[in-house]
Every structure is written in structure tokens, then in C-alpha cells.
Enzyme design. Structure first.
Site, short mmCIF file in Angstrom:
data_model
loop_
_atom_site.label_atom_id
_atom_site.label_comp_id
_atom_site.label_asym_id
_atom_site.label_seq_id
_atom_site.Cartn_x
_atom_site.Cartn_y
_atom_site.Cartn_z
N GLU A 128 0.80 -1.23 0.00
CA GLU A 128 0.00 0.00 0.00
C GLU A 128 0.83 1.29 0.00
O GLU A 128 0.64 2.15 0.87
CB GLU A 128 -1.00 -0.03 1.17
CG GLU A 128 -1.91 -1.24 1.09
CD GLU A 128 -2.83 -1.42 2.29
OE1 GLU A 128 -2.85 -0.57 3.19
OE2 GLU A 128 -3.56 -2.43 2.32
N ASN A 169 2.04 -4.54 -3.37
CA ASN A 169 0.64 -4.94 -3.20
C ASN A 169 -0.18 -3.70 -2.83
O ASN A 169 0.24 -2.90 -1.99
CB ASN A 169 0.61 -5.97 -2.05
CG ASN A 169 -0.71 -6.64 -1.82
OD1 ASN A 169 -1.33 -7.16 -2.75
ND2 ASN A 169 -1.15 -6.68 -0.56
N HIS A 205 -10.34 -5.71 -2.55
CA HIS A 205 -11.37 -5.46 -1.53
C HIS A 205 -12.48 -4.63 -2.18
O HIS A 205 -12.38 -3.41 -2.27
CB HIS A 205 -10.77 -4.71 -0.33
CG HIS A 205 -9.79 -5.53 0.44
ND1 HIS A 205 -10.16 -6.67 1.13
CD2 HIS A 205 -8.46 -5.39 0.62
CE1 HIS A 205 -9.09 -7.18 1.72
NE2 HIS A 205 -8.04 -6.43 1.42
N GLU A 234 -6.22 -10.37 -1.99
CA GLU A 234 -7.03 -10.20 -0.77
C GLU A 234 -8.51 -10.07 -1.11
O GLU A 234 -9.22 -9.25 -0.52
CB GLU A 234 -6.56 -8.95 0.01
CG GLU A 234 -5.07 -8.93 0.31
CD GLU A 234 -4.63 -7.75 1.17
OE1 GLU A 234 -5.49 -7.06 1.74
OE2 GLU A 234 -3.41 -7.53 1.28
N ASP A 236 -12.34 -9.91 -1.45
CA ASP A 236 -13.63 -10.05 -0.76
C ASP A 236 -14.56 -8.96 -1.31
O ASP A 236 -14.10 -7.97 -1.86
CB ASP A 236 -13.52 -10.00 0.78
CG ASP A 236 -12.80 -8.80 1.36
OD1 ASP A 236 -12.64 -7.78 0.66
OD2 ASP A 236 -12.40 -8.88 2.55
O1 G3I Z 1 -3.52 -7.86 18.39
C1 G3I Z 1 -4.42 -6.92 18.96
C2 G3I Z 1 -4.94 -7.40 20.29
O2 G3I Z 1 -3.87 -7.50 21.19
C3 G3I Z 1 -5.99 -6.43 20.80
O3 G3I Z 1 -6.55 -6.91 21.97
C4 G3I Z 1 -7.08 -6.23 19.77
C5 G3I Z 1 -8.11 -5.19 20.21
O4 G3I Z 1 -8.65 -4.50 19.13
O5 G3I Z 1 -6.50 -5.78 18.57
C6 G3I Z 1 -5.58 -6.70 18.01
O6 G3I Z 1 -5.07 -6.16 16.84
C7 G3I Z 1 -5.92 -6.22 15.72
C8 G3I Z 1 -5.21 -6.99 14.63
O7 G3I Z 1 -5.99 -6.98 13.44
C9 G3I Z 1 -4.98 -8.44 15.02
O8 G3I Z 1 -6.20 -9.09 15.24
C10 G3I Z 1 -6.21 -4.82 15.27
O9 G3I Z 1 -7.00 -4.13 16.22
C11 G3I Z 1 -6.93 -4.84 13.94
O10 G3I Z 1 -7.03 -3.51 13.43
C12 G3I Z 1 -6.16 -5.67 12.95
O11 G3I Z 1 -6.88 -5.69 11.73
C13 G3I Z 1 -6.18 -6.19 10.62
C14 G3I Z 1 -5.98 -5.07 9.59
O12 G3I Z 1 -5.34 -5.60 8.45
C15 G3I Z 1 -5.15 -3.93 10.15
O13 G3I Z 1 -4.86 -3.01 9.18
C16 G3I Z 1 -7.01 -7.29 10.00
O14 G3I Z 1 -7.09 -8.39 10.91
C17 G3I Z 1 -6.36 -7.75 8.68
O15 G3I Z 1 -7.22 -8.67 8.04
C18 G3I Z 1 -6.17 -6.53 7.80
O16 G3I Z 1 -5.59 -6.94 6.58
C19 G3I Z 1 -5.31 -5.89 5.65
C20 G3I Z 1 -4.08 -6.30 4.88
O17 G3I Z 1 -3.01 -6.59 5.74
C21 G3I Z 1 -3.66 -5.24 3.88
N1 G3I Z 1 -4.77 -4.88 3.02
C22 G3I Z 1 -6.02 -4.54 3.69
C23 G3I Z 1 -6.44 -5.65 4.65
C24 G3I Z 1 -7.77 -5.34 5.28
O18 G3I Z 1 -7.68 -4.20 6.10
#
Ligand code: G3I
Length: 316
Positions: A128, A169, A205, A234, A236
Site C-alpha cells: 500500500e 501490493n 477489496h 485479498e 472479498d
Molecule cells: O492484536 C491486537 C490485540 O492485542 C488487541 O486486543 C485487539 C483489540 O482490538 O486488537 C488486536 O489487533 C488487531 C489486529 O488486526 C490483530 O487481530 C487490530 O485491532 C486490527 O485492526 C487488525 O486488523 C487487521 C488489519 O489488516 C489492520 O490493518 C485485519 O485483521 C487484517 O485482516 C487486515 O488486513 C489488511 C491487509 O493486511 C492489507 N490490506 C487490507 C487488509 C484489510 O484491512
């Protein structure tokens, strides 16, 4: 053939899913993930910088290794995701003095790509890099090094793992437009300078309330014509809830269009959905009021969308 992976393989492609460590304790979920529907996995979070180097110089690969081990046990390949990204970046990186950013970036890439050498077939080296208008994101890497950070990241990754396919990406580059043009211009320039780049990752996405990206097949083809692979990394298709028959129909069309665009471009190497079940989609927490983006529902049952994807892959 009877699974997504088998139909894709019949066309010379892989069909993969993202997954994440907390989900791996859900046995029915894992049974489907590893039961033959998918021949490729992408760790949704566990190879990102905040997980792998939360403190400078202290690397942790336990979570990423767990996904790699699962994939290896079930003959699935792994896309490494990702090495350099403005998001999910530990605070220590963002607060580095400008003059220390390049060394920290190179050290991170070298350590992680070396750890996973031979275990990932591809890396999203830079994730990104663009804003939606096609300008560069002014993140810590760009601010410290200018656009040269991208070539430097690719060269560093190549030195650590010469066998991995190296990708840039991004999202909102599925169809023609300013952001896709900016990516095209970047990768053209990198290729002409001999920088090691192998592919462009098109995240995919999408959302039913927006139009389908224009000229997707031609857009993939122009990257391929530069001598690059492309991958749908990715995929969806979310929708405003509640789910309706009309939204489902639009969603089915969008999935079909993406699969067909990939199959029409010989250098489109595969498709990854961003997890396979609505139970674990990132969408509802990021876009409240939207969801239902994936081919399995929140009870792990296949939706009609599954058959739509099979048909698009050339199945019955
Ligand atoms: O690990 C912490 C945890 O300790 C905490 O308790 C919890 C509370 O909110 O948060 C956890 O972190 C989360 C993390 O995922 C792991 O689960 C974050 O809040 C959450 O924002 C994060 O979201 C991820 C997101 O990227 C962040 O940008 C999504 O799971 C993941 O699917 C998403 O994937 C991205 C790709 O990497 C890049 N392209 C877009 C795609 C969708 O956003």
C-alpha cells in the site's frame, strides 16, 4: 475436480485464503481451511512488523511459523505478507530519527526474509505505497528516503531470499484509474532500472455499493505486458447489511468478474480470498453495518456464492 483449489489448478492457478492465528483454535474452521479447498495461505496479520519485530532488534516468528507449519502439513504454499507497510508498524519505527529509518527497514527485511527463506514463494515486500489519488503515502519510509525506499526494500529482500517472487501490493488498483496508473508508472520505472520486482498484488477489496472497477482485465494485462506476474491477493466483496438477494446478485457478478479477469491473463498466477468465512472477516469491525463478503457464512456453511466461484473457475 471438486474443490476451489482443484478447479483453479486445472487452469494453472492457485486458490488461497488468508487466515490468522486466533482462528486456528477453531477446529471446524481449520478442517475446512486445510481440507483441500485451498492450496495457498496468507497470514492475515502474523508476518507484519508489529508482530515480528515489536521491539527494535527483537524478532518473533512464532505466530508466522504456526501458519507456515499448518500450510506445509497440508501442501499449501504461503504468500508472505508483508515486509514494509505504514500500518501495523510498531511505535519505535515511527519515532526513529530520519537518519535511522533506512537501516532499520533493511535490517527488518533481511531478518524476516531470511527467516522465511524457502518457506514463502512470494513476498508482499511493499504494501500500500499509494494514496487513492495516486500520490505516494508520506509515511515514515517515504519521508526518510523518498520513493527510493521501494527499490531499496526490493533489493534488500532479493538479497535475503533470491528465490522468492517479490511483489508490491495495493488496493483500489483493480481497474483503470489514477492509483492503478501510479502503480503502473512505478513498476515500469523499477523494471527499467533492473530493480528486482516480480509481481503486482491486486488486493481486491470490493463493495457492492460501488461500481465494479473498469477495465480490470486490460489493467492486469498491462502489468503482465511489462513482464510481471499479477495476483489477486485479498479478494472479498462486502455489502451494506442486511444481506439482500439484489446485493447477493451484485456480489456474485463481482466475484465472477474478478475470477474471469484473472483467468484471461496468463500471468495472473492465482487468487487469494481474505479469509474464507464471514465468521472471521475483517469487514464488520472496519466498516460497521457492512459484511457478508465471503463464500462461507458465519456458521461455516457454503453460500450459493461458493458455486458461483466454482462456475467462474470453469467448474460445473
Ligand atoms: O492484536 C491486537 C490485540 O492485542 C488487541 O486486543 C485487539 C483489540 O482490538 O486488537 C488486536 O489487533 C488487531 C489486529 O488486526 C490483530 O487481530 C487490530 O485491532 C486490527 O485492526 C487488525 O486488523 C487487521 C488489519 O489488516 C489492520 O490493518 C485485519 O485483521 C487484517 O485482516 C487486515 O488486513 C489488511 C491487509 O493486511 C492489507 N490490506 C487490507 C487488509 C484489510 O484491512
Amino acid at each position: 475436480a471438486s474443490t476451489l483449489a482443484q478447479y483453479a489448478e486445472a487452469k494453472g492457478r492457485y486458490f488461497g485464503s488468508a487466515t490468522d492465528n486466533p482462528e486456528l483454535t477453531d477446529a471446524p474452521y481449520v478442517a475446512i481451511l486445510t481440507g483441500g479447498e485451498f492450496d495457498q495461505l496468507t497470514p492475515g496479520n502474523s508476518m507484519k512488523w508489529d508482530t515480528t519485530e515489536p521491539t527494535q532488534g527483537q524478532f518473533s516468528y512464532t505466530k508466522g511459523d504456526a501458519v507456515v507449519t499448518l500450510a506445509q502439513q497440508h501442501n499449501m504454499s504461503i504468500r508472505g505478507h508483508n515486509l514494509v507497510w505504514h500500518n501495523q508498524l510498531p511505535g519505535w519505527v515511527s519515532s526513529l530519527p530520519t537518519g535511522q529509518v533506512q537501516a532499520a527497514m533493511e535490517n527488518h527485511i533481511t531478518n524476516e526474509a531470511t527467516h522465511y527463506k524457502g518457506k514463502v514463494f512470494a513476498w508482499d515486500v511493499v504494501n500500500e505505497p499509494f494514496n487513492d489519488d495516486g500520490t505516494y503515502r508520506t509515511d515514515v519510509f517515504y519521508n526518510a528516503m523518498g520513493v527510493g525506499y521501494i527499490a531499496d526494500a526490493l533489493r534488500t529482500a532479493h538479497a535475503a531470499d533470491p528465490g522468492a517472487k517479490l511483489y508490491i501490493n495495493d488496493y483500489n488498483i483493480e481497474g483503470s484509474g489514477a492509483k492503478a496508473d501510479a502503480m503502473y508508472s512505478l513498476v515500469s520505472s523499477l523494471k527499467s532500472q533492473g530493480v528486482p520486482i516480480d509481481g503486482v498484488g491486486i488486493q481486491g477489496h470490493l463493495a457492492t455499493q460501488y461500481g465494479f472497477p473498469g477495465n480490470m482485465q486490460q489493467n492486469l494485462q498491462r502489468f503482465a505486458d511489462l513482464g510481471l506476474d499479477v495476483a489477486i491477493t485479498e479478494l472479498d466483496v462486502r455489502m451494506p447489511l442486511p444481506e439482500t438477494a439484489a446485493q447477493d446478485a451484485t456480489q456474485a457478478t463481482y466475484y465472477t468478474n474478478v475470477v474471469k479477469a484473472c483467468l484471461a491473463v496468463s500471468r495472473c498466477v492465482g487468487i487469494t480470498i481474505w479469509d474464507y468465512t464471514d465468521k472471521y472477516s475483517w469487514v464488520p469491525s472496519t466498516f460497521p453495518g457492512q459484511g457478508a463478503p465471503l463464500p462461507w457464512d458465519a456458521n461455516l456453511a457454503k453460500k450459493p456464492l461458493y458455486d458461483t466461484i466454482v462456475a467462474a473457475l470453469g467448474g460445473p
